[in-house]
Design a protein around this motif. Structure first.
Motif, short mmCIF file in Angstrom:
data_model
loop_
_atom_site.label_atom_id
_atom_site.label_comp_id
_atom_site.label_asym_id
_atom_site.label_seq_id
_atom_site.Cartn_x
_atom_site.Cartn_y
_atom_site.Cartn_z
N SER A 1 0.84 -1.09 -0.04
CA SER A 1 0.12 -0.08 -0.06
C SER A 1 0.74 1.25 -0.09
N GLU A 2 0.21 2.36 -0.27
CA GLU A 2 1.06 3.55 -0.36
C GLU A 2 1.34 3.96 0.85
N ALA A 3 0.57 3.65 1.95
CA ALA A 3 0.90 4.02 3.19
C ALA A 3 1.85 3.07 3.83
N HIS A 4 2.02 1.81 3.53
CA HIS A 4 3.04 0.72 3.93
C HIS A 4 3.71 0.23 2.76
N PRO A 5 4.47 0.75 1.95
CA PRO A 5 5.07 0.10 0.63
C PRO A 5 5.89 -0.93 1.32
N ARG A 6 6.51 -0.94 2.15
CA ARG A 6 7.44 -2.01 2.81
C ARG A 6 6.57 -3.16 3.33
N HIS A 7 6.54 -4.19 2.56
CA HIS A 7 5.28 -5.27 2.80
C HIS A 7 5.40 -5.76 4.15
N THR A 8 4.44 -5.57 5.13
CA THR A 8 4.38 -6.13 6.39
C THR A 8 2.80 -6.45 6.58
N ILE A 9 2.43 -6.88 7.61
CA ILE A 9 0.94 -7.11 8.08
C ILE A 9 0.21 -5.59 7.96
N LEU A 10 0.95 -4.86 8.25
CA LEU A 10 0.22 -3.19 8.19
C LEU A 10 -0.25 -3.02 6.61
N SER A 11 0.46 -3.40 5.59
CA SER A 11 0.18 -3.34 4.44
C SER A 11 -0.97 -4.23 4.08
N VAL A 12 -0.99 -5.34 4.45
CA VAL A 12 -2.14 -6.38 4.07
C VAL A 12 -3.70 -5.76 4.89
N MET A 13 -3.39 -5.29 6.00
CA MET A 13 -4.55 -4.72 6.91
C MET A 13 -4.98 -3.39 6.06
N ASP A 14 -4.18 -2.87 5.13
CA ASP A 14 -4.82 -1.65 4.53
C ASP A 14 -5.46 -2.10 3.47
N HIS A 15 -5.47 -3.22 2.69
CA HIS A 15 -6.17 -3.76 1.67
C HIS A 15 -7.39 -4.33 2.60
N PHE A 16 -7.34 -5.22 3.79
CA PHE A 16 -8.49 -5.43 4.47
C PHE A 16 -9.48 -4.36 4.81
N LYS A 17 -9.14 -3.38 5.33
CA LYS A 17 -9.97 -2.17 5.78
C LYS A 17 -10.51 -1.40 4.46
N TYR A 18 -9.85 -1.57 3.21
CA TYR A 18 -10.56 -1.10 2.13
C TYR A 18 -11.70 -1.76 1.68
N CYS A 19 -11.53 -3.25 1.77
CA CYS A 19 -12.33 -4.02 1.18
C CYS A 19 -13.80 -4.08 2.15
N VAL A 20 -13.37 -3.77 3.44
CA VAL A 20 -14.58 -3.96 4.48
C VAL A 20 -15.32 -2.65 4.07
N ASP A 21 -14.83 -1.64 3.83
CA ASP A 21 -15.38 -0.38 3.64
C ASP A 21 -16.39 -0.45 2.00
N LEU A 22 -15.86 -1.23 1.25
CA LEU A 22 -16.30 -1.33 -0.12
C LEU A 22 -17.30 -2.14 -0.01
N VAL A 23 -17.48 -3.51 0.51
CA VAL A 23 -18.27 -4.42 0.11
C VAL A 23 -18.86 -4.94 1.56
N GLY A 24 -18.35 -4.59 2.68
CA GLY A 24 -18.85 -4.85 4.01
C GLY A 24 -18.16 -6.08 4.56
N ILE A 25 -18.00 -5.84 6.06
CA ILE A 25 -17.05 -7.15 6.50
C ILE A 25 -17.58 -8.59 6.33
N GLU A 26 -19.04 -8.71 6.12
CA GLU A 26 -19.39 -9.93 5.85
C GLU A 26 -18.83 -10.75 4.85
N HIS A 27 -17.93 -9.95 4.00
CA HIS A 27 -17.52 -10.57 2.57
C HIS A 27 -16.05 -10.75 2.73
#
Length: 396
Positions: A283-309
């Motif tokens: 992610s732009e916020a965390h370009p060095r790949h760690t769990i924080l980068s992955v959580m940026d994708h997770f939160k984006y998808c939660v906002d986009l489609v809902g946490i149930e998906h």
């Protein structure tokens, strides 16, 4: 003494012996910064809930990853039994050798190689009691109740069926319960994500999707092209999975999925799994790949489609994953980078999501520290996947 993989045979006599990567301590532990109360809550949630990885490879690779082609030619990948016991996971979607299945040649996806892999792994599992093969929801419930770990076997592409649709029935009969459409390159079913021309799902692919639905094979579009993914979601009568990828809006590479594909998966009732394969879900916020980068994708998808998906499919293994991409780069073509795409620092491993043993303890800790409720965390850990699998596997 705890069982070690292929312990019913004699190493060096019945099969070549390799020095394998350790199940613990290959890299320093992740420093999560949790307070004592947060850690206690995360441990409770991990212990009390059904925990499912949508995509991992819970096997040990050679300590020297360059030996992997020779290791795979034995037909035997060694399940990490000790690592699985310590993982807190209930079920792992285990996609076996996949794009590295070069047992009889130099290219993956041969039918015989896949059958060898599927049979050999289950022969090994039959000689121990800690890990079971999952074929239905009752098996998942049994694993949770008894403290065992279930392996749900899958393939990242249906390439090995060629144009023989009945091979899907054969794979199902041999224990397979999840299958992808295409792995980066096109096949008889549709286009992969690395194709220059995106042809979408073929007519044969539509027939295959219908057969997968009727069999109860969960469908994965992680490595399919965008159009193929959309076509699959439109054609399927059951939930579709994106077991291991991320959001292109967060990191603009072919391996990530655009919003319309993410929404289409959710609209089927399916689930989107966050990947952590090295140098993918940045992610732009965390370009060095760690769990924080992955959580940026997770939160984006939660906002986009809902946490149930949304859930997690870390796509990790026991060994040097960056080294694996180096050895098999010409075959895997994971689409992590593209000409003109964003630049990023290379890492030796993804801190916090380096192997199947540590993944969900750290994921659970991040969810707690990021303020998600117990119910939300339970859904993400496994509840969302169970709901979708119920609709895939209930064949009425």
């Amino acid at each position: 003494m705890s069982y070690r993989s292929y312990g019913y045979l004699t190493p060096g006599e019945d099969f070549p012996e390799f020095e394998l990567a350790p199940e613990f301590g290959r890299v320093p532990p992740y420093e999560d910064g949790l307070a004592a109360a947060e850690r206690s809550r995360a441990e409770r949630l991990l212990r009390d809930n059904i925990v499912i990885s949508l995509h991992d490879h819970p096997v040990r690779f050679p300590a020297d990853m360059r030996q992997t082609p020779e290791y795979n030619r034995t037909g035997r990948q060694h399940t990490a039994f000790a690592g699985l016991r310590a993982s807190g996971m209930t079920v792992v979607f285990d996609n076996m050798m996949d794009g590295t299945a070069c047992v009889t040649g130099n290219a993956p996806w041969r039918w015989l190689d896949v059958i060898t892999d599927l049979g050999m792994r289950q022969a090994d599992l039959a000689h121990q009691d800690d890990v079971i093969v999952v074929r239905n929801l009752a098996d998942i419930e049994y694993a949770h109740r008894t403290g065992k770990v279930g392996l749900l076997f899958g393939l990242e592409a249906a390439t090995p069926i060629e144009n023989e649709i009945d091979r899907l029935d054969v794979l199902y009969g041999l224990g397979l319960r999840q299958i992808g459409i295409a792995y980066s390159e096109a096949n008889a079913l549709g286009s992969g994500l690395n194709e220059t021309v995106d042809g979408g799902l073929t007519d044969f692919g539509r027939r295959a999707v219908a057969r997968m639905n009727r069999l109860g094979l969960a469908i994965d579009i992680s490595h399919s092209s965008d159009r193929t993914g959309l076509d699959v979601c439109a054609a399927s009568q059951r939930p579709v999975f994106m077991t291991h990828a991320g959001a292109r809006a967060v990191w603009d590479t072919p391996r990530m999925k655009p919003d319309d594909v993410l929404r289409a998966v959710a609209e089927t009732g399916g689930v989107i799994g966050m990947s952590a394969a090295p140098h993918t879900t940045l992610s732009e916020a965390h370009p060095r790949h760690t769990i924080l980068s992955v959580m940026d994708h997770f939160k984006y998808c939660v906002d986009l489609v809902g946490i149930e998906h949304v859930a997690f499919g870390p796509d990790t293994l026991y060994g040097d994953h960056v080294g694996l991409h180096t050895v098999f780069g010409h075959l895997l073509r994971i689409g992590a980078a593209a000409p003109g795409g964003p630049s990023f620092p290379k890492v030796a491993y993804v801190d916090g999501l380096e192997n199947p043993t540590e993944n969900f303890a750290n994921i659970c800790g991040r969810l707690v520290s990021d303020g998600f409720s117990d119910d939300e965390i339970a859904a993400v850990l496994g509840g969302n996947i169970l709901r979708a699998l119920d609709r895939v596997w209930t064949l009425s």
